[in-house]
Enzyme design. Sequence first.
Site: not given
Ligand code: GLV
Length: 313
Positions: A225, A273, A254
């Site tokens: 994260r 991401h 983000e």
């Molecule tokens: C992606 O970041 C997830 O938590 O699946």
Amino acid sequence: MARIYVTRHLPGDAVDRLRAAHDVDVWPEDGPPPQDVLVEHAREADALLTMLTERIDAEFIQATQPLRGVANYAVGTDNVDLAACTDAGIPVGNTPDVLTDATADLAFALLLAAARRIRDADEAVRTGNWPTGSPGAFLGQDVAGATLGIVGYGRIGRATARRGEGFGMEIVQNSRSSGTTLDDVLERSDFVSLHAPLTPQTRGFIGERELALMKPTAILINTARGELVQTGALERALKDGTIAGAALDVTDPEPLPGDHPLLTAPNLTVLPHIGSATRTTRERMADMAAGNLLAALAGERMPYCANPEVYER
Ligand code: GLV
Ligand code: GLV
């Protein structure tokens, strides 16, 4: 027949499975629905299938009661106030395990890309700057024999460690049983890969002090994260050479705007991401989320529930 609101188009046939039994409405755009639109749709719905971009907090829950289930299309649930959902009797589903390998693969792709300066070298070719016969061009770092520090030794952290072992790396990690502290991991590692969940304890836990503990030759990798790392501190650490590079699949904020100051830092690779973004993984995640909703709407336990204590009430 219940009403389900799905906040994005999903790969595979999971939404068709939901449609076979329920009335399903899908937000038609690529980006997230604005929060007020989400609230409006959720008020009409019995259950939701949400992405990480949707904020399911106490205020949202209050405005949209009574929901019978929320299936989050992610393993992380930091966008959801789990305690508030539990209080309101709402089971929250997630998608563990199926994305472990895909995310660990991406962490390793970032590690190798940063170690071998893939971005810069590719850029040189594209801009007509092929370094003909220059032995000193694009010198990177050896991975074999280097130390890989894993911060957060859960499923994805362990899967990344296994990849490191396969590449001949020495692994250090700071799980409780390891006897190694976060500071030790930061000091000893040539590559530090973050795999901790975002919690009040881990928010911003990599800041100026922690970056300064790292070797000046070290590279930071984050596929967990963005909010684990203080963005301003990382930008400064890259610019003043406190660390040698960073490779990120997650950022704070983000999306990271194209003109964000972090992007002016040297030796930085940023992806939008995409840790779980393989066709098979994303379809499996959709199947799990659909399975969670079908169970909840049938009055059964969600097979992958992030707040199982909701069933003890
Ligand atoms: C992606 O970041 C997830 O938590 O699946
Ligand atoms: C997430 O699934 C983790 O345990 O790392």
